[in-house]
Write a protein that holds these residues in place. Sequence first.
Motif, mmCIF file in Angstrom:
data_model
loop_
_atom_site.group_PDB
_atom_site.id
_atom_site.type_symbol
_atom_site.label_atom_id
_atom_site.label_comp_id
_atom_site.label_asym_id
_atom_site.label_seq_id
_atom_site.Cartn_x
_atom_site.Cartn_y
_atom_site.Cartn_z
ATOM 1 N N SER A 153 8.124 -0.890 3.601
ATOM 2 C CA SER A 153 8.372 -1.804 4.721
ATOM 3 C C SER A 153 7.089 -2.523 5.081
ATOM 4 N N ALA A 154 7.236 -3.681 5.732
ATOM 5 C CA ALA A 154 6.074 -4.421 6.203
ATOM 6 C C ALA A 154 5.565 -3.816 7.505
ATOM 7 N N ASP A 155 4.340 -4.159 7.840
ATOM 8 C CA ASP A 155 3.751 -3.691 9.091
ATOM 9 C C ASP A 155 4.209 -4.612 10.225
ATOM 10 N N ARG A 156 4.986 -4.079 11.148
ATOM 11 C CA ARG A 156 5.500 -4.876 12.264
ATOM 12 C C ARG A 156 4.733 -4.612 13.562
ATOM 13 N N GLY A 157 3.678 -3.806 13.476
ATOM 14 C CA GLY A 157 2.888 -3.517 14.655
ATOM 15 C C GLY A 157 3.462 -2.440 15.546
ATOM 16 N N ASP A 158 4.553 -1.781 15.124
ATOM 17 C CA ASP A 158 5.182 -0.746 15.961
ATOM 18 C C ASP A 158 4.962 0.660 15.417
ATOM 19 N N ARG A 159 4.061 0.797 14.419
ATOM 20 C CA ARG A 159 3.703 2.085 13.807
ATOM 21 C C ARG A 159 4.901 2.759 13.122
ATOM 22 N N THR A 160 5.854 1.942 12.679
ATOM 23 C CA THR A 160 7.004 2.459 11.937
ATOM 24 C C THR A 160 6.820 2.165 10.456
ATOM 25 N N VAL A 161 7.033 3.163 9.622
ATOM 26 C CA VAL A 161 6.931 2.986 8.172
ATOM 27 C C VAL A 161 8.184 3.573 7.511
ATOM 28 N N THR A 162 8.588 2.947 6.426
ATOM 29 C CA THR A 162 9.762 3.403 5.685
ATOM 30 C C THR A 162 9.371 3.692 4.244
ATOM 31 N N PHE A 163 9.890 4.776 3.693
ATOM 32 C CA PHE A 163 9.633 5.157 2.310
ATOM 33 C C PHE A 163 10.950 5.244 1.558
ATOM 34 N N GLN A 164 10.958 4.754 0.324
ATOM 35 C CA GLN A 164 12.078 4.938 -0.590
ATOM 36 C C GLN A 164 11.623 5.947 -1.638
ATOM 37 N N VAL A 177 1.154 11.741 7.800
ATOM 38 C CA VAL A 177 0.965 10.625 6.875
ATOM 39 C C VAL A 177 -0.523 10.287 6.821
ATOM 40 N N GLU A 178 -1.083 10.310 5.626
ATOM 41 C CA GLU A 178 -2.488 9.964 5.434
ATOM 42 C C GLU A 178 -2.584 8.657 4.657
ATOM 43 N N GLY A 179 -3.281 7.708 5.228
ATOM 44 C CA GLY A 179 -3.432 6.429 4.549
ATOM 45 C C GLY A 179 -3.688 5.317 5.552
ATOM 46 N N PRO A 180 -3.441 4.086 5.158
ATOM 47 C CA PRO A 180 -2.899 3.677 3.860
ATOM 48 C C PRO A 180 -3.991 3.528 2.809
ATOM 49 N N TYR A 181 -3.562 3.508 1.549
ATOM 50 C CA TYR A 181 -4.455 3.323 0.418
ATOM 51 C C TYR A 181 -3.843 2.304 -0.537
ATOM 52 N N PRO A 190 2.192 11.244 -2.766
ATOM 53 C CA PRO A 190 1.981 9.810 -2.552
ATOM 54 C C PRO A 190 3.285 9.033 -2.698
ATOM 55 N N PHE A 191 3.605 8.227 -1.691
ATOM 56 C CA PHE A 191 4.779 7.365 -1.734
ATOM 57 C C PHE A 191 4.382 5.968 -1.263
ATOM 58 N N THR A 192 4.903 4.964 -1.955
ATOM 59 C CA THR A 192 4.652 3.580 -1.547
ATOM 60 C C THR A 192 5.416 3.276 -0.266
ATOM 61 N N GLN A 229 0.827 -1.206 0.000
ATOM 62 C CA GLN A 229 0.000 0.000 0.000
ATOM 63 C C GLN A 229 0.868 1.266 0.000
ATOM 64 N N PHE A 230 0.226 2.408 -0.252
ATOM 65 C CA PHE A 230 0.939 3.684 -0.246
ATOM 66 C C PHE A 230 0.235 4.654 0.697
ATOM 67 N N ALA A 231 0.865 5.787 0.918
ATOM 68 C CA ALA A 231 0.290 6.825 1.786
ATOM 69 C C ALA A 231 0.661 8.190 1.225
ATOM 70 N N PHE A 232 -0.122 9.202 1.592
ATOM 71 C CA PHE A 232 0.195 10.587 1.255
ATOM 72 C C PHE A 232 1.045 11.146 2.397
#
Length: 438
Positions: free
Chosen positions: A265-276, A299-303, A260-262, A246-249
């Motif tokens: 990273s996977a969801d690890r349950g720690d509310r951490t997200v990584t963008f390339q 961060v708005e999402g995910p979508y 919008p960026f994809t 998924q991606f987020a704004f």
Amino acid sequence: MTLLAGIIGLLLLAWGWDITTTGTGAGTLPWVVREQGLYLSGLLSIATMSLAMVLATRPVALERPLGGMDRIYRVHKWSGILAGIFALAHWLIEMSDDLIKSLAGRAGRPPKVEFHGLLDTLRDAGEELGEFAIYVLLAMLVLTLVRRFPYKFWRLLHRIMPALYLLLAFHAAVLTPLEYWSQPVGWLLAVLLAGGSVAAVLSLTGRIGRERLSHGTITAVSSPTPDITEVTCLLDKQWHGHRAGQFAFVCFDRLEGAHPFTIASADRGDRTVTFQIKALGDYTRGLARHIAPGQSVRVEGPYGRFELQRCDPRSEQIWIAGGIGITPFLAWLDALRADPASAPAADLHYCTRDAARDPFVGRLEALCAEIPGITLHVHDSSRNEALSAGRLATLHRGARQAEVWFCGPRGFAEQLRHGLQRTWPGRLRFHQEAFEMR
């Protein structure tokens, strides 16, 4: 695009029904054609603009039937472009009266309907406001199509569209022939105007995406290569997780707005997200210099529905990434790493210009080494190893039923899609991330 075609088709049927049941009125053919063309072009313009306004609210409920938020935005984009084209036709038809007078004469022109009191005042105001709004809309259409016009300025101008829509909705409501409101064409128009107006108010009051908005802090920033910025963020409790792909704004700068960026990273349950983030414009090119750990982020999402869970286990899986299009697959692999035994058998084709200098190659090799079911293929253009439809068909010669998941440049996707349609021997489904903000 089926939704857009369906709205236009319904409106044409409703307009045709009105002509069939009530007739076209008095007048000679040139004048009748002008009058009906004026009505139809106006209807099509406000209908497609209403659809664009509704889709701009990012309706999550439509993601499943329409195939994801990326496709919703594609329909939004083309609805807006068609609205501008129909508005241009509407204006040209309105300006054609002098031409018809010179060619066919004034005789035979339908008599002008007289209005009195408040309705007459409203119609006069609607006509003047509509003319002004159409000029602005046409200017916006030109700037949208001229891709060299800077996105950051286009985005700021684009923010006036909800107010512009309300002016045009008022224009349409007061100038629509009164008999329409007792016919299907009027009922359909009323629904579209109501939906578009609610969407415009939501936009003007800043309520779009508010329920999916999270605040957070940048925890790490790095640049694996000069044209890629890796950003890791820790979000607040408003973030309820995401599905791989998924991606987020993301908004780092309020003046710049959200992009919008994809999520890579996977969801690890720690509310951490990584963008390339690839340097594709003025803003992203200098991003690494303008952000730092500790800085706030929204961060708005995910979508999106470019999801690992949607892979068909009965089909051979062919995953193709071009350049920064590898980001959703990085999230997929990151998610599979937690349970390698559950991974589907898949071939991941990564297309790069220079594998020796590409930081993703080593990361992909390490991830795929942990997941036995995934076979990595690196296609290095610098060594004349570019991927083609013919090469794919050769590599997967034995597959009768396959599913392609593609993320990368649109032109490359079209080249592969058309080539595979000609060369693939069996059944093939082609999924593509199709997000474009402009």
